[in-house]
Design a protein around this motif. Structure first.
Motif, short mmCIF file in Angstrom:
data_model
loop_
_atom_site.label_atom_id
_atom_site.label_comp_id
_atom_site.label_asym_id
_atom_site.label_seq_id
_atom_site.Cartn_x
_atom_site.Cartn_y
_atom_site.Cartn_z
N ALA A 2 0.83 -1.20 0.00
CA ALA A 2 0.00 0.00 0.00
C ALA A 2 0.86 1.25 0.00
N ASP A 3 0.35 2.29 -0.63
CA ASP A 3 1.03 3.58 -0.59
C ASP A 3 1.00 4.12 0.84
N PRO A 4 1.98 4.97 1.20
CA PRO A 4 1.98 5.56 2.54
C PRO A 4 0.71 6.38 2.80
N ARG A 6 -1.13 9.50 3.70
CA ARG A 6 -0.74 10.90 3.53
C ARG A 6 -1.37 11.74 4.64
N ASP A 29 5.35 3.85 6.28
CA ASP A 29 3.94 3.72 5.92
C ASP A 29 3.16 5.02 6.05
N THR A 30 3.85 6.12 6.36
CA THR A 30 3.21 7.43 6.40
C THR A 30 4.01 8.42 5.58
N ALA A 31 3.33 9.41 5.05
CA ALA A 31 3.97 10.51 4.33
C ALA A 31 3.45 11.81 4.92
N GLU A 69 -5.06 12.40 3.36
CA GLU A 69 -6.00 11.34 3.74
C GLU A 69 -6.36 11.39 5.22
N ARG A 296 -6.03 1.68 7.29
CA ARG A 296 -5.96 0.79 6.14
C ARG A 296 -6.90 -0.41 6.26
#
Length: 340
Positions: A2-4, A6, A29-31, A69, A296
């Motif tokens: 999965a994308d980080p 946001r 896993d976070t941005a 997000e 998630r």
């Protein structure tokens, strides 16, 4: 993979600067994509320290930023209800500083809103994610101290600078919501629910218009009692002890241990004393990871809703039971002198 997640941050509070933003930046896993302040200069200063993080002037602007997000809300507690609600209505998952609100009705309303919109709302109570407390609960469940009889929890910090917002009643300041929340949540975490407030005291120190210390006695349906003490004009203390029919377990550095701290649980029984050494753990990083997992997982609501509600009711009950904070003796004497 999965994308980080946001994440945007509403505010530049000290806890955001020192602990949470570095944890977001370090977690793959976070941005960390944006930070907002009512003053653009403060947001720009903080954003510069984190690559890829944009500075935004105004909280509304951040909530309208495309691609964010989830948001982290480190604002004073008096502003939590307004901005947590705004974030949920904007379709964002929320990690909010503790306590979630200063009013149980607001807490219930926000938890229901998150659930209805399929969004995660998590209260940032970091210490419950530290493995040392799971180890304590495991020992109790295995009968290491027999039947639990009482919990004693203490958390106190030295006097804060005079201009600190935690001395501002209009911002939700005071020892109960800022410091007392830790031993209250420890009681919920270790004894379960329901708990009720049997009695409480709050005291305001010299030159303070909010309470700077307090005590509370809680009782579980099983009869187990919790004796809590807290304050922000104290020598540092962060500990609890569970006392049972056959022994006791004590924990030091219970609530805010540094990431490199090696916990040692002290188990005292008739046969002697055992010190159980645990591995260090970073409770800030573990909290961030728990928030990401919840977001998630695709399930709305709060992963800790029951504990969050119980904590909110107990904090309110302590406030109601204690009445207005009693002035410190020196403060009361000074006031009396001024009226002669």
């Amino acid at each position: 993979m999965a994308d980080p997640l946001r994440i945007g941050v509403l505010g530049c509070a000290d806890i955001a600067r020192r602990r949470m933003l570095p944890a977001f930046a370090a977690d793959p896993d976070t941005a960390l994509v944006a930070v907002a302040s009512r003053e653009g200069r403060r947001a720009a200063e903080l954003a510069r320290a984190h690559e890829g993080c944009a500075a935004v002037e105004g909280y509304e602007q951040l909530l309208a930023t495309e691609g964010v997000e989830a948001v982290y809300v480190p604002l004073p507690v008096a502003l939590h209800a307004q901005w947590v609600e705004a974030a949920l209505l904007a379709g964002k998952h929320v990690l909010a500083e503790k306590p979630l609100t200063a009013d149980p009705a607001d807490t219930r309303r926000l938890l229901a809103l998150a659930r209805s919109r399929g969004l995660v709302l998590m209260e940032n109570v970091m210490f419950v994610h530290h493995p040392q407390h799971a180890a304590v609960r495991s020992l109790v469940e295995d009968g290491a101290i027999g039947e639990p009889r009482s919990l004693s929890a203490r958390f106190g910090v030295p006097r804060l600078p005079s201009g600190d917002i935690r001395y501002a009643p209009e911002l939700g300041g005071g020892a109960l919501l800022d410091i007392g929340v830790y031993p209250v949540r420890a009681a919920v975490h270790l004894l379960g629910s329901p708990l009720r407030v049997v009695g409480a005291t709050l005291e305001s120190g010299p030159h303070a218009v909010v309470e700077t210390s307090g005590t509370a006695l809680l009782r579980a349906e099983s009869g187990v009692a919790a004796q809590l003490a807290f304050g922000m004009d104290h020598g540092y203390r962060s500990s609890y002890e569970l006392w049972g029919s056959e022994g006791r377990i004590s924990v030091r550095r219970a609530f805010t241990p540094p990431a490199d701290h090696r916990p040692v649980l002290r188990l005292e029984r008739r046969g002697g004393v055992e010190e159980i050494a645990l591995e260090p753990a970073d409770q800030v990083a573990l909290t961030v990871a728990a928030f990401v997992r919840a977001c998630r997982a695709g399930h709305g609501g709060a992963p800790d809703a029951e504990a969050c509600l119980e904590q909110s009711d107990l904090l309110d009950g302590i406030r109601r039971s204690s009445g207005p904070p009693t002035p410190h003796a020196a403060h009361a004497a000074h006031a009396a002198e001024g009226h002669r």
